[in-house]
Every structure is written in structure tokens, then in C-alpha cells.
Design a protein around this motif. Structure first.
Motif, PDB file in Angstrom:
ATOM      1  N   HIS A  92       0.854  -1.187   0.000  1.00  0.00           N
ATOM      2  CA  HIS A  92       0.000   0.000   0.000  1.00  0.00           C
ATOM      3  C   HIS A  92       0.889   1.236   0.000  1.00  0.00           C
ATOM      4  O   HIS A  92       1.571   1.517   0.987  1.00  0.00           O
ATOM      5  CB  HIS A  92      -0.889  -0.016   1.251  1.00  0.00           C
ATOM      6  N   LYS A  93       0.918   1.954  -1.109  1.00  0.00           N
ATOM      7  CA  LYS A  93       1.688   3.198  -1.155  1.00  0.00           C
ATOM      8  C   LYS A  93       1.099   4.211  -0.183  1.00  0.00           C
ATOM      9  O   LYS A  93      -0.106   4.235   0.045  1.00  0.00           O
ATOM     10  CB  LYS A  93       1.672   3.781  -2.565  1.00  0.00           C
ATOM     11  N   ILE A  94       1.947   5.056   0.395  1.00  0.00           N
ATOM     12  CA  ILE A  94       1.427   6.094   1.282  1.00  0.00           C
ATOM     13  C   ILE A  94       1.656   7.494   0.736  1.00  0.00           C
ATOM     14  O   ILE A  94       0.961   8.428   1.107  1.00  0.00           O
ATOM     15  CB  ILE A  94       2.021   5.996   2.706  1.00  0.00           C
ATOM     16  N   ILE A 142      13.788   0.150   2.226  1.00  0.00           N
ATOM     17  CA  ILE A 142      13.306   1.019   1.153  1.00  0.00           C
ATOM     18  C   ILE A 142      12.056   1.790   1.589  1.00  0.00           C
ATOM     19  O   ILE A 142      11.824   2.926   1.146  1.00  0.00           O
ATOM     20  CB  ILE A 142      13.027   0.196  -0.118  1.00  0.00           C
ATOM     21  N   SER A 143      11.257   1.203   2.479  1.00  0.00           N
ATOM     22  CA  SER A 143      10.051   1.897   2.944  1.00  0.00           C
ATOM     23  C   SER A 143      10.383   3.179   3.689  1.00  0.00           C
ATOM     24  O   SER A 143       9.533   4.065   3.820  1.00  0.00           O
ATOM     25  CB  SER A 143       9.214   0.976   3.838  1.00  0.00           C
ATOM     26  N   MET A 144      11.627   3.312   4.179  1.00  0.00           N
ATOM     27  CA  MET A 144      12.025   4.537   4.880  1.00  0.00           C
ATOM     28  C   MET A 144      11.971   5.745   3.957  1.00  0.00           C
ATOM     29  O   MET A 144      11.807   6.884   4.418  1.00  0.00           O
ATOM     30  CB  MET A 144      13.439   4.397   5.457  1.00  0.00           C
ATOM     31  N   ILE A 145      12.090   5.536   2.637  1.00  0.00           N
ATOM     32  CA  ILE A 145      12.032   6.668   1.703  1.00  0.00           C
ATOM     33  C   ILE A 145      10.650   7.303   1.752  1.00  0.00           C
ATOM     34  O   ILE A 145      10.510   8.520   1.942  1.00  0.00           O
ATOM     35  CB  ILE A 145      12.374   6.217   0.272  1.00  0.00           C
ATOM     36  N   ALA A 146       9.605   6.488   1.579  1.00  0.00           N
ATOM     37  CA  ALA A 146       8.241   7.021   1.585  1.00  0.00           C
ATOM     38  C   ALA A 146       7.871   7.580   2.949  1.00  0.00           C
ATOM     39  O   ALA A 146       7.262   8.656   3.050  1.00  0.00           O
ATOM     40  CB  ALA A 146       7.255   5.923   1.187  1.00  0.00           C
ATOM     41  N   ILE A 147       8.227   6.868   4.013  1.00  0.00           N
ATOM     42  CA  ILE A 147       7.874   7.319   5.366  1.00  0.00           C
ATOM     43  C   ILE A 147       8.561   8.634   5.675  1.00  0.00           C
ATOM     44  O   ILE A 147       7.956   9.554   6.244  1.00  0.00           O
ATOM     45  CB  ILE A 147       8.240   6.234   6.393  1.00  0.00           C
ATOM     46  N   LEU A 160       8.486  14.499   6.548  1.00  0.00           N
ATOM     47  CA  LEU A 160       9.057  15.836   6.339  1.00  0.00           C
ATOM     48  C   LEU A 160       8.011  16.806   5.812  1.00  0.00           C
ATOM     49  O   LEU A 160       7.977  17.975   6.228  1.00  0.00           O
ATOM     50  CB  LEU A 160      10.249  15.759   5.389  1.00  0.00           C
ATOM     51  N   ASN A 161       7.152  16.352   4.916  1.00  0.00           N
ATOM     52  CA  ASN A 161       6.088  17.230   4.424  1.00  0.00           C
ATOM     53  C   ASN A 161       5.131  17.613   5.558  1.00  0.00           C
ATOM     54  O   ASN A 161       4.627  18.733   5.606  1.00  0.00           O
ATOM     55  CB  ASN A 161       5.328  16.550   3.291  1.00  0.00           C
TER      56      ASN A 161
END
Length: 206
Positions: A105-107, A184-189, A194-195
Motif C-alpha cells: 500500500h503506497k502512502i 526502502i520503505s524509509m524513503i516514503a515514510i 518531512l512534508n
């Protein structure tokens, strides 16, 4: 934050010390924000491991840094994540890797797709993966990579940490660009985090 303690050298003489935090919370937050931003520009293995530790400190630790700063600066963080995903959509994202099958599931919001703003607790409980019938959430991924996967500590999950055990057993069976999916999930999280806290960063930098 400060602590005061006394040392007695003789029964009638006391020395009092005021111990201050080495850096104020605001300074640490700014350093962490800028360091994680640089990692997103060039996401290396070392950088993503370090992000897991910074994310845990910011979002998850007991009285996390974000809670302290939010109280002090009347800031209400909101994290924009992709809108609710139906079971049918999840099934369309089924991925088979070796002997495991999982849902991804993309976040991170995408152009043209609905998104929603959530608070910290809902963000941390958002499911990114489902493996072996186990929900793998943002919180579990951060704490696994930080506490088990090498961010702060390297080893095996503690007895009773069932979700971490599932991640540990499947981390190398599901990969993206040759790297374990928890890393790799750390990129999306990190991107969503940050946003979500960028208004606070801009407030403190001004």
C-alpha cells in the motif's frame, strides 16, 4: 530540559549542578530535518538506516520530539497520505517474492489520486504491507529498521515482538532495487514525515 543534583564532599559542604540538555529540542529538530532531506536527495543504505533512528526519535520514542515541540509551539502536525485503498485495489498490488505473497500500500500521495490528512497516531498506524496475514504499519517499519535492522541496533527481534519477527523473516525475500523492503520503505515514510512537519521547520527557521 534541565536536571539539578547535589554532590556532598563533606557533611557540611554541598555542590549544586544544573545539568542542561546539550542542545535545545528545536536545534535537534532542525538538524534532523535537514539531514533527512539530504538522504531523500540521495537515498543510500547508510542514510536510510540513519533516517529510521531519526524518525523513531521524532515520532515514536517516549514523549517524542514532535510532541514536545508541538506543545511548545502550538503546532498540530498533519500528514498527507494516499486515500483509503479498497480490497480490490490492494489485490491488484499483490506481489509474489519467493515463498511469500504480500500486499503493498503506497502512502505518498500521487497526482490525480485522492489523499487525506491524518494526525500522528493515524499516520503511524497506517498499513503499508500485509504479510502472512499480519499488518505491517509505519510504526512497525520504523521501529524494526531502527531497533533490529541496523539503524541503532542490529540483531534479532525480542521474544513476543510478533510483527517484528514477520518482518525479520521476510525482509530479504521482498526487495526493491535489490534492497530489503523495510529499508526502502524509509524513503516514503521520511517523505511523508518531512512534508507533515515542514510548517514547523519553516516556523523555527524564520
Amino acid at each position: 530540559m534541565s536536571l539539578r543534583f547535589e554532590i556532598s564532599l563533606r557533611s557540611d559542604v554541598f555542590f549544586s549542578f544544573l545539568v542542561m540538555a546539550m542542545f535545545p529540542d528545536e536545534h535537534i529538530f532542525l538538524l534532523d530535518f535537514e539531514a533527512m532531506s539530504l538522504v531523500l536527495d540521495n537515498p543510500t543504505v547508510d542514510g536510510l538506516l540513519t533516517c529510521s533512528t531519526r524518525l523513531r526519535k521524532l515520532l515514536i520514542d517516549k514523549d517524542p520530539l514532535l510532541h514536545k515541540l508541538a506543545r511548545k509551539h502550538q503546532f498540530k502536525p498533519k500528514f498527507e497520505i494516499i486515500g483509503a485503498v479498497s480490497t480490490k485495489e490492494l489485490e491488484s498490488r499483490m506481489i509474489a517474492e519467493g515463498d511469500i505473497v504480500y500486499w503493498f500500500h503506497k502512502i505518498v500521495p500521487e497526482p490525480g489520486l485522492p489523499s487525506r490528512l491524518v494526525g500522528l497516531d493515524e499516520f503511524l498506524s497506517d498499513m503499508i504491507f500485509s504479510l502472512r496475514g499480519t499488518r505491517i504499519t509505519v510504526r512497525e517499519l520504523i521501529t524494526y529498521v531502527s531497533n533490529v535492522g541496523g539503524g541503532t541496533h542490529q540483531g534479532k527481534p525480542r521474544v513476543g515482538e510478533l510483527v517484528h519477527q514477520v518482518i525479520h523473516e521476510t525482509a530479504r525475500q521482498g526487495t526493491f532495487n535489490g534492497q530489503p523492503y523495510p529499508l526502502i520503505s524509509m524513503i516514503a515514510i521520511t517523505s511523508v514525515t518531512l512534508n507533515g512537519v515542514r510548517p514547523l521547520y519553516e516556523q523555527l527557521k524564520s
